[in-house]
Design an enzyme around this catalytic site. Structure first.
Site, PDB file in Angstrom:
ATOM      1  N   PHE A 804       0.827  -1.213   0.000  1.00 28.02           N
ATOM      2  CA  PHE A 804       0.000   0.000   0.000  1.00 28.02           C
ATOM      3  C   PHE A 804       0.856   1.257   0.000  1.00 28.02           C
ATOM      4  O   PHE A 804       1.872   1.331   0.686  1.00 28.02           O
ATOM      5  CB  PHE A 804      -0.904  -0.029   1.245  1.00 28.02           C
ATOM      6  N   HIS A 805       0.439   2.243  -0.790  1.00 34.79           N
ATOM      7  CA  HIS A 805       1.066   3.565  -0.799  1.00 34.79           C
ATOM      8  C   HIS A 805      -0.017   4.593  -0.530  1.00 34.79           C
ATOM      9  O   HIS A 805      -0.914   4.796  -1.346  1.00 34.79           O
ATOM     10  CB  HIS A 805       1.718   3.826  -2.166  1.00 34.79           C
ATOM     11  N   SER A 806       0.067   5.270   0.619  1.00 36.89           N
ATOM     12  CA  SER A 806      -0.983   6.230   0.981  1.00 36.89           C
ATOM     13  C   SER A 806      -0.753   7.565   0.289  1.00 36.89           C
ATOM     14  O   SER A 806       0.248   7.789  -0.377  1.00 36.89           O
ATOM     15  CB  SER A 806      -1.018   6.426   2.496  1.00 36.89           C
TER      16      SER A 806
END
Length: 962
Positions: A804-806
């Protein structure tokens, strides 16, 4: 057959009919394979039908390679008979040469050489098995398959006027090459998709290839029947002549049709060198053009916004300079100088300083665009010479895509490449100089004057068409994996693969180009435009194979349309048509970047996530070009073409050779890894998270090799990579994950594709990816946040992994909504799981407490690690045994964080892990208290290697809850 033994004054020792050679070769050839099959099935049936995934009864018929491989005695039977066939084989080639040779015709000698070389490679892969030397076995096998094409087509082209033999050769050659398609399909089903029974079906097609291959050469018995071979004490010769009812002219036409006319022209080295120079110089143009975006992209990455260097994308509009009479006269009078100066874009790799290297490439683009536009303009009065340059330009694009495939989506002569990361810049530059000198050896036909098109010949419409065409060629066709990744949706695989199906794109490009060449009126018609538009719409709206069928349609259309569009544009004002055309191309380039970079450019929100608008704009621009061509006076006059059929055949052969090169590279790149983890005996899974900054290091060199080395040395079984989506013009249409997966022996999920408008998240795993889903998390204000949710088969235990990359720090509401979404997603997993992420939060504060919560069920890999802001690893239902932070060196701007888990063996063990109190879960122990297989590599202690070392803690941390 007449066989006689004589001992008379004539000196004849033995005579026999020439067909005997063919029959002996056929008999021994079939005996080699069939004897091995019979013996193998009789003695080792269950072993030879067993493959790496399945055995009997799922697989019940052995492949050729399994049958003739390493088992005794079947291998010995095969080798004995195949050795026996070598003598008749060479005799067959010799007789064929004697039968077909003609004064002044070099083709028989070429075909004979191919036959001998093919025989030698057959001996090579026969006696060097994959167990002996896998690489050489593959090289020789590839060589054998490649030389089968010129041998087969050459034999058809040289066939004597025997209608029966010609018919059999056509049928058998068609059967052979047609069989390759389902054979490859079922091999992919077996190797990639692991379909039970697929290898058995593949084996039948493989055996069919053997039967067709030997049978094709057996047809020579019909031709050699006119020969009588005589052995005598002194030199002698024999001839035979036979007449047939079918006229030889009809048979020659049939042979030309069967071989595509490839051999129906007189070969000259001069023309071959001319065509090679045209194609290679076209390749150099596309290499320089496609490299520009990569270098420009480096600067906004480091400035985290517009840097000012983006203005260099406008270097393509240099044809505007041709509006000045003095400049136009100088360029057209000095085309060789202009083309040589364009090679500065290749020589730029010699410049270390990034800004200077960027400007060197920018200068190369200026001169390349000027040179090619000037060349088209000067050749526009002669259709044949103009066609030559257009074909060289477009086949150069096919070669560029092929070379990028062979180099895992990097071009070895880009200015971000050098010897240390796989570059061949020096070789490329040397060949580029030779190509320019050959390319410009003929004096230009037109200098200093414009044609005078009628009012109906609109330079504006042509320029719009040129802009749309070049944008389509560059954005979709400059790399064979781009459109494949558009339709990629994760595991299980339901569409094409970048490594296994890339040739289909090149095949469609090749067919499209020559379709446009042979029928330019159809290629520029509204009906074919509608077909191309339907392909673009299908690619945009659908995934998996359905979307890729649309990709193949638009690939064929763009290449077909390039022929009439460039031919038409070359006859108009070069400054207006190509200057404005490249300006429109640049607008489309910026448009297709802004749909994902909307958070960093003024007005970007207006086009946010609208790739569909980009595709519509591209097709509308091409439609303007179609309208301009069809309303043109030049088009309506239908001028007599004076192009050479022989010239087209040379280009056809060059395109065929490029396709063969691609297939050879595809054979070498086909997935063959065993995907073994590093510490299976201890059930250890080592995972990491790394933001790789689009695979450009701090000095603007492509960083894949260095990334690979660090991942390998840290013994990572699973890694999440962020900032990985390079499939846009500004990023070079690259895919780092292909190289890493194949070099490291890992499965790969690219994550949300380039049409999903993210900066990319990818997953690589040594464990099989059972299933994966892609998520675009809530992002009402800022950039889209990508996530992958995958299920791995880890030592028989299903384990979930999230990558995941916020969103950015500037968008707190986005990040809050994303934390809620991901907490729900992680909490929904009942299995052991871990998160590899970029969270943009302080430890123990804010959104951290949503990610690490009862709702998600996740625990922090080390709650005491206070010095984090972006990268976090979380887990549940796994035994975490080690954690380390490794410095990045100069590869990227973010460190690599790694963790070691022990995977539980039973539900009881999982329950115990869940019940552990947090204090006991995080109890650290000394390194000497943990087993050897749990430890991180010692090479990164102290100063480490290549600026990579354990930092922050200065050593790994270990945990033991026992």
């Amino acid at each position: 057959m007449a066989s006689k033994y004589k001992d008379k004054d004539t000196g004849i020792v033995l005579t026999f009919n020439g067909s005997l050679v063919s029959w002996i070769h056929t008999t021994t050839g079939y005996a080699a394979f069939l004897s091995a099959l019979i013996v193998g099935v009789s003695l080792h049936y269950h072993k030879i039908v067993q493959n790496e995934f399945y055995g009997y009864p799922e697989e019940w018929f052995p492949s050729v390679s399994a049958t003739i491989g390493d088992r005794y005695p079947e291998r010995s039977f095969f080798m004995f008979f195949i050795a026996m066939s070598s003598g008749p084989r060479l005799a067959l080639i010799g007789l064929w040469f004697l039968l077909t040779r003609k004064s002044g015709n070099r083709l028989p000698a070429f075909v004979a050489f191919m036959g001998v070389f093919r025989t030698a490679t057959c001996g090579g892969w026969t006696f060097i098995t994959s167990t002996d030397d896998h690489d050489w076995h593959d090289i020789l096998m590839i060589s054998y398959l490649v030389t089968t094409l010129p041998w087969t087509t050459g034999c058809i082209a040289l066939s004597p006027p025997n209608p029966r033999a010609i018919k059999y050769r056509k049928y058998l050659a068609t059967a052979f090459f047609t069989t390759l398609v389902p054979m490859i399909y079922y091999f992919i089903q077996h190797k990639v998709h692991r379909v039970a029974g697929a290898y058995t079906t593949y084996a039948f097609f493989e055996w069919a290839l053997v039967l067709f291959d030997v049978a094709f050469d057996a047809v020579t018995a019909l031709d050699f029947d006119t020969f009588e071979v005589t052995v005598r004490d002194v030199k002698g010769a024999g001839n035979g002549v036979i007449r047939y009812s079918i006229p030889s002219a009809v048979l020659e036409k049939e042979k030309e049709k069967a071989t595509g006319g490839v051999f129906a022209f007189r070969f000259t080295w001069s023309q071959a060198f001319d065509i090679a120079a045209d194609v290679y110089h076209g390749f150099v143009f596309w290499s320089i053009l496609t490299s520009l975006g990569v270098l420009v992209w480096f600067f906004p990455l480091w400035y985290m916004g517009i840097s000012g260097y983006e203005v260099l994308v406008m270097t393509t509009v240099s044809p505007f300079l041709l509006a000045n009479r003095s400049m136009r006269s100088w360029v057209l009078s000095n085309l060789r100088t202009v083309h040589l100066l364009s090679l500065v874009g290749i020589a730029a790799y010699l410049v270390e300083e990034p800004v200077a290297r960027l400007f060197a490439v920018g200068f190369g683009v200026v001169m390349a665009c000027l040179g090619w536009v000037g060349t088209l303009y000067t050749e526009s009065t002669h259709d044949g010479r103009l066609e030559t340059k257009i074909l060289g330009w477009m086949i150069g694009l096919i070669l560029s895509s092929t070379v990028k495939y062979a180099w895992w989506t990097n071009n070895p002569i880009w200015a971000v490449m050098h010897a240390e990361n796989g570059g061949w810049n020096g070789t490329g530059l040397f060949l580029g100089v030779l190509a320019v000198l050959r390319f410009t050896r003929k004096a230009p036909l037109t200098i200093g004057t414009y044609t005078n098109p009628a009012k109906s010949d609109s330079s504006l419409l042509a320029s719009i068409g040129i802009g749309g065409l070049f944008f389509g060629l560059h954005s979709l066709l400059s790399d064979t994996s781009t459109m494949i990744l558009w339709v990629w949706e994760g595991y299980p695989i339901r569409g094409p693969g970048a490594a296994t199906h890339g040739w289909l794109t090149v095949g469609a490009m090749s067919l499209g180009l020559f379709g446009g060449l042979w029928n330019p009126n159809a290629a520029s018609s509204w009906l074919v435009f509608i077909v191309g538009s339907a392909g673009a719409a299908t690619l945009t709206c659908f995934s998996h194979w359905t979307g890729y069928y649309g990709a193949l349609a638009i690939a064929a259309y763009l290449m077909a349309f390039s022929v009439p569009m460039l031919s038409h544009a070359a006859k108009l004002s070069p400054a207006k048509t190509f200057g404005l055309g490249f300006l429109i191309y640049n607008v489309l380039v910026l448009f297709h970047v802004w749909v994902v970079a909307y958070a960093f450019v003024p007005g970007g929100q207006l086009v946010r996530e609208h790739t569909d608008w980009v595709m519509m704009s591209m097709m509308a621009s091409i439609g303007a070009g179609v309208y301009g061509i069809n309303s043109s006076r030049l088009h309506q006059q239908q001028p007599k073409r004076n192009s050479s059929i022989q010239q087209r055949r040379y280009f056809g052969v060059s395109t065929l050779l490029v396709n063969i090169f691609f297939l050879c590279a595809a054979f070498k790149r086909f997935p063959t890894n065993d995907y073994k983890s590093y510490h299976p005996e201890e059930r250890i899974l080592t995972a990491g998270i790394w933001t790789i900054h689009f695979s450009l290091d701090n000095d603007m060199w492509s960083s894949e090799y260095r990334i690979r080395d660090l991942i390998k040395e840290l013994e990572l079984d699973v890694i999440g990579l962020l900032e990985t989506d390079n499939q846009r013009i500004i990023m070079g249409n690259r895919d780092t994950t292909q190289f890493l997966a194949e070099e490291l022996g890992m499965y790969v999920d690219y994550g949300p594709g380039p049409n999903k408008h993210t900066w990319g998240a990818a997953l690589l795993s040594k464990f099989p990816i059972v299933e994966s889903k892609h998520h675009l998390l809530p992002s009402p204000v800022g950039e889209l946040a990508p996530a992958i949710h995958a299920t791995l088969d880890v030592y028989g235990q299903l384990v979930d992994v999230f990558v995941f990359h916020s969103g950015q720090e500037e968008d707190p509401e986005d990040r809050r909504l994303q934390s809620l979404y991901l907490a729900d997603l992680m909490g929904s997993s009942p299995r052991p799981a871990f998160l590899l992420s970029y969270l943009v939060t302080e430890p123990l504060e804010g959104n951290y407490n949503t990610f690490v919560s009862e709702k998600s069920g996740m625990h922090d890999v080390d709650p005491s690690d206070w010095d984090r802001w972006c990268e976090y690893i979380l887990f549940k239902r796994l035994k975490r045994v080690g954690y380390a932070r490794v410095s990045r060196g100069s590869i990227t701007d973010t460190e690599l964080q790694v963790v070691k888990f022990r995977v539980p063996e039973s539900s009881d063990e999982i329950a115990k892990l869940e019940a552990l109190p947090e204090k006991k879960r995080n109890r650290r122990v000394d390194e000497d208290k943990v087993p050897e297989g749990w430890k991180f590599p010692a090479m990164f202690r102290g100063e480490g290697v290549r600026d990579h070392k354990y930092h922050v803690f200065d050593e790994p941390r270990y945990y033991n809850d026992a």
